[in-house]
Design a protein around this motif. Structure first.
Motif, mmCIF file in Angstrom:
data_model
loop_
_atom_site.group_PDB
_atom_site.id
_atom_site.type_symbol
_atom_site.label_atom_id
_atom_site.label_comp_id
_atom_site.label_asym_id
_atom_site.label_seq_id
_atom_site.Cartn_x
_atom_site.Cartn_y
_atom_site.Cartn_z
ATOM 1 N N UNK A 135 0.892 -1.097 0.165
ATOM 2 C CA UNK A 135 0.047 -0.024 -0.051
ATOM 3 C C UNK A 135 0.980 1.154 -0.102
ATOM 4 N N UNK A 136 0.596 2.325 -0.879
ATOM 5 C CA UNK A 136 1.212 3.495 -0.819
ATOM 6 C C UNK A 136 0.804 4.407 0.231
ATOM 7 N N UNK A 137 1.540 4.826 0.985
ATOM 8 C CA UNK A 137 0.737 5.935 1.980
ATOM 9 C C UNK A 137 0.600 7.183 1.204
ATOM 10 N N UNK A 138 -0.429 7.880 1.683
ATOM 11 C CA UNK A 138 -0.986 9.186 1.333
ATOM 12 C C UNK A 138 0.286 10.197 1.832
ATOM 13 N N UNK A 139 0.709 10.840 0.832
ATOM 14 C CA UNK A 139 1.737 12.031 1.304
ATOM 15 C C UNK A 139 1.227 13.371 0.987
ATOM 16 N N UNK A 140 1.147 14.248 1.723
ATOM 17 C CA UNK A 140 0.665 15.371 1.635
ATOM 18 C C UNK A 140 -0.280 16.157 2.756
ATOM 19 N N UNK A 141 -0.762 17.150 2.580
ATOM 20 C CA UNK A 141 -1.474 17.768 3.401
ATOM 21 C C UNK A 141 -3.053 17.383 3.256
ATOM 22 N N UNK A 142 -3.922 17.196 4.040
ATOM 23 C CA UNK A 142 -5.118 16.850 3.857
ATOM 24 C C UNK A 142 -6.109 18.040 4.048
ATOM 25 N N UNK A 143 -6.668 18.704 3.105
ATOM 26 C CA UNK A 143 -7.275 20.075 3.227
ATOM 27 C C UNK A 143 -8.888 20.072 3.706
ATOM 28 N N UNK A 144 -9.483 19.075 4.095
ATOM 29 C CA UNK A 144 -10.826 19.054 4.196
ATOM 30 C C UNK A 144 -11.151 19.780 5.631
ATOM 31 N N UNK A 145 -12.377 20.164 5.866
ATOM 32 C CA UNK A 145 -12.827 20.953 7.181
ATOM 33 C C UNK A 145 -12.639 19.812 8.311
ATOM 34 N N UNK A 146 -12.905 18.680 8.182
ATOM 35 C CA UNK A 146 -12.685 17.583 9.073
ATOM 36 C C UNK A 146 -11.201 17.426 9.468
ATOM 37 N N UNK A 147 -10.301 17.625 8.613
ATOM 38 C CA UNK A 147 -8.901 17.802 9.041
ATOM 39 C C UNK A 147 -8.374 18.785 9.673
#
Length: 191
Positions: A135-147
């Motif tokens: 599995x490839x990890x998600x790299x980067x910033x998550x921009x949703x309001x929940x985050x």
């Protein structure tokens, strides 16, 4: 004879493919655990013994006739169904798709997290060992309001006045039916 296959305690994503070289009418007796308990305190299990496993999770094994996946193909079953990368199977695709009879698929989960060395013996014939796509990890910033810690307010459940009155009425009806049932049973018992 197949070379020994090492299993690491933290193994993940490994798929071992075997052919069971037995007539179809002997497969069930081979793959099922027996009722008899051996000297070692374990139930007799021909498949585990032929695999040379010390720990094996029966519900994590797959045993099926290759014909069950004939429309798809065994190599496609390994890629699409078990996540083996196509590139990993490419050198052995012809060999895998030529397999006939009953196959045994042993995944890492079937090993129960126990380090062990498998030493397969007939009627098992090892076809190959393959590794799932990591599995490839998600790299980067998550921009949703929940985050960001901003969650929407939860709506309060809406209950009408009629729904609030319905529950006691249903309880009374159930009690009446239960009482009538008890009386009927008692009357039959006396008659």
């Amino acid at each position: 004879m197949t070379a020994a296959l090492d299993v690491a305690p933290d193994e993940w994503g490994v798929v071992r493919l075997f052919v069971i070289d037995l007539p179809a009418d002997e497969i069930e007796g081979f793959v099922a655990q027996g009722d008899a308990v051996g000297i070692d305190g374990r139930r007799h299990w021909p498949l585990r013994d032929a695999l040379g496993a010390t720990q094996l999770e029966e519900d994590r094994l797959e045993v099926f006739p290759v014909g069950d996946v004939a429309a798809l193909g065994l190599s496609a079953y390994l890629t699409d169904g078990l996540g083996i990368p196509e590139g990993a199977l490419a050198p052995e695709r012809a060999k895998i798709d030529a397999v006939q009879g009953i196959v045994l698929v042993v995944t890492s989960l079937a090993m129960g997290g126990v380090a062990q060395t498998l030493d397969p013996k007939p009627p098992l014939r090892h076809i190959g060992t393959y590794h799932e796509e990591p599995l490839s990890p998600v790299i980067g910033r998550i921009e949703s309001e929940g985050a960001q810690g901003k969650l929407a307010k939860r709506a309060e459940p809406v209950v009408s006045k009629d729904e609030g009155r319905l529950v006691p009425v249903l309880i009374v009806i159930a009690a009446i039916l239960l009482g009538a049932g008890i009386i009927a049973v008692m009357a039959l018992g006396m008659g």
